[in-house]
Design a protein around this motif. Structure first.
Motif, short mmCIF file in Angstrom:
data_model
loop_
_atom_site.label_atom_id
_atom_site.label_comp_id
_atom_site.label_asym_id
_atom_site.label_seq_id
_atom_site.Cartn_x
_atom_site.Cartn_y
_atom_site.Cartn_z
N HIS A 49 9.65 -2.51 11.20
CA HIS A 49 8.33 -3.14 11.07
C HIS A 49 7.27 -2.26 11.73
N LEU A 50 7.54 -1.81 12.96
CA LEU A 50 6.58 -0.98 13.68
C LEU A 50 6.39 0.38 13.01
N ALA A 51 7.47 0.92 12.45
CA ALA A 51 7.36 2.21 11.77
C ALA A 51 6.46 2.12 10.54
N LEU A 52 6.61 1.05 9.77
CA LEU A 52 5.76 0.86 8.59
C LEU A 52 4.29 0.75 8.99
N VAL A 53 4.05 -0.06 10.01
CA VAL A 53 2.67 -0.25 10.48
C VAL A 53 2.11 1.06 11.03
N GLY A 54 2.93 1.79 11.79
CA GLY A 54 2.48 3.05 12.37
C GLY A 54 2.15 4.09 11.32
N LEU A 55 3.01 4.24 10.32
CA LEU A 55 2.76 5.23 9.26
C LEU A 55 1.52 4.88 8.45
N ALA A 56 1.40 3.60 8.09
CA ALA A 56 0.25 3.16 7.30
C ALA A 56 -1.05 3.34 8.09
N THR A 57 -1.02 3.01 9.38
CA THR A 57 -2.22 3.15 10.21
C THR A 57 -2.60 4.61 10.40
N LEU A 58 -1.60 5.46 10.59
CA LEU A 58 -1.88 6.90 10.73
C LEU A 58 -2.53 7.45 9.47
N ALA A 59 -1.98 7.09 8.31
CA ALA A 59 -2.56 7.56 7.04
C ALA A 59 -3.98 7.02 6.85
N ALA A 60 -4.17 5.73 7.14
CA ALA A 60 -5.50 5.12 6.99
C ALA A 60 -6.50 5.75 7.96
N THR A 61 -6.04 6.09 9.17
CA THR A 61 -6.92 6.71 10.16
C THR A 61 -7.36 8.09 9.72
N LEU A 62 -6.41 8.90 9.29
CA LEU A 62 -6.74 10.27 8.84
C LEU A 62 -7.71 10.23 7.66
N PHE A 63 -7.45 9.34 6.71
CA PHE A 63 -8.30 9.25 5.52
C PHE A 63 -9.68 8.72 5.88
N SER A 64 -9.74 7.63 6.64
CA SER A 64 -11.01 6.97 6.94
C SER A 64 -11.90 7.84 7.83
N VAL A 65 -11.31 8.43 8.87
CA VAL A 65 -12.10 9.27 9.78
C VAL A 65 -12.60 10.52 9.04
N SER A 66 -11.75 11.10 8.21
CA SER A 66 -12.19 12.27 7.42
C SER A 66 -13.35 11.89 6.51
N LEU A 67 -13.25 10.72 5.89
CA LEU A 67 -14.32 10.25 5.00
C LEU A 67 -15.61 10.03 5.79
N ALA A 68 -15.48 9.43 6.98
CA ALA A 68 -16.67 9.17 7.80
C ALA A 68 -17.32 10.48 8.25
N ILE A 69 -16.50 11.47 8.58
CA ILE A 69 -17.05 12.77 8.99
C ILE A 69 -17.82 13.41 7.83
N ILE A 70 -17.25 13.34 6.64
CA ILE A 70 -17.90 13.95 5.47
C ILE A 70 -19.25 13.31 5.20
N VAL A 71 -19.32 11.98 5.21
CA VAL A 71 -20.58 11.30 4.85
C VAL A 71 -21.61 11.34 5.97
N THR A 72 -21.23 11.80 7.16
CA THR A 72 -22.22 11.95 8.23
C THR A 72 -22.67 13.41 8.38
N ARG A 73 -22.18 14.28 7.50
CA ARG A 73 -22.68 15.66 7.45
C ARG A 73 -23.78 15.71 6.39
N PRO A 74 -24.72 16.63 6.51
CA PRO A 74 -25.83 16.71 5.54
C PRO A 74 -25.35 16.84 4.09
N PHE A 75 -24.26 17.57 3.85
CA PHE A 75 -23.80 17.78 2.48
C PHE A 75 -23.11 16.56 1.89
N GLY A 76 -22.77 15.56 2.73
CA GLY A 76 -22.01 14.42 2.22
C GLY A 76 -22.72 13.09 2.27
N VAL A 77 -23.99 13.09 2.68
CA VAL A 77 -24.71 11.82 2.85
C VAL A 77 -24.76 11.02 1.55
N GLU A 78 -24.93 11.71 0.43
CA GLU A 78 -25.07 11.01 -0.85
C GLU A 78 -23.78 10.30 -1.29
#
Length: 242
Positions: A49-78
């Protein structure tokens, strides 16, 4: 703190030797039904149970934080509206619907559950990362520019460390949600604590339902409190550095 440590000790004892608690759960059984779920090891179910939650959270974190970084840069605001739409997908489709769509493609097992948890965890992490990266003290950013830092240097050395406590709060929320949501993975043959709950519902054994629910609830409480402590420590550290 002592209460949490005692709760952790009880949880570990139950997971490792659940039979010890048979007298506690016996009053919740009927017709001489077993008081403790033994078809699968409680320890293996908890770790899975913990492994599933951990893997899913890690993947969601990498994706979401990367997305947030992109849209807060001048080239990604749009791309901000599109990014918010992507992050909202998991909240739009209930996890049960995601499982129903994923099983015909990926088959039974952990993968449909991982997909559901990944999608469900995107929004809180993305929104917190976006908030953390867009609400930095203006004087800090200006000082970093004045020091001659490049955009990526400011991100790595100034912006991200200051935003991390806020990002961690989103991760904490995502983990707590996923811990509860992961129980439905047992409906598609994923090894989770939902197996104990479902077994209790099918056999009308309240003791099993309580065992699965209590383990998930205590795990969520302890992990939540642990992450809160990390957030506070990081906030104090970044506050001193600023």
């Amino acid at each position: 703190m002592l209460t949490r440590l005692a709760l952790l000790a009880l949880l570990v004892t139950f997971i490792v030797t659940p039979e010890t608690f048979a007298p506690v759960f016996a009053p919740f059984t009927q017709n001489n039904a077993p008081a403790i779920y033994t078809q699968t090891s409680m320890l293996s179910l908890t770790l899975s149970h913990l492994a599933l939650v951990g893997l899913a959270t890690l993947a969601a974190t990498l994706f979401s934080v990367s997305l947030a970084i992109i849209v807060t840069r001048p080239f990604g605001v749009e791309f901000l509206p599109l990014s918010r739409s992507i992050a909202n997908i998991g909240q739009t489709f209930p996890p049960v619907a995601v499982l129903a769509l994923a099983v015909p493609i990926f088959g039974f097992g952990p993968i449909p559950t991982l997909i559901a948890l990944f999608l469900y965890g995107l929004l809180p992490i993305f929104e917190n990362a976006l908030t953390g990266l867009t609400n930095l003290p203006g004087n800090v950013s200006e000082a970093a520019r004045g020091a001659g830092m490049t955009g990526w240097q400011r991100l790595a050395q100034v912006e991200f460390p200051l935003a991390f406590p806020v990002i961690l709060a989103g991760i904490r929320l995502s983990v707590v949600i996923s811990l509860a949501t992961a129980t439905i993975g047992s409906t598609v043959a994923a090894k989770t604590l939902g197996e104990v709950i479902i077994a209790g519902l099918l056999s009308n054994n309240t003791a099993f339902v309580l065992q699965g629910g209590l383990v998930v609830g205590v795990l969520a409480l302890l992990i939540h409190d642990g992450l809160v402590m990390v957030e506070r420590a990081m906030a104090r550290r970044t506050g001193r550095q600023a």
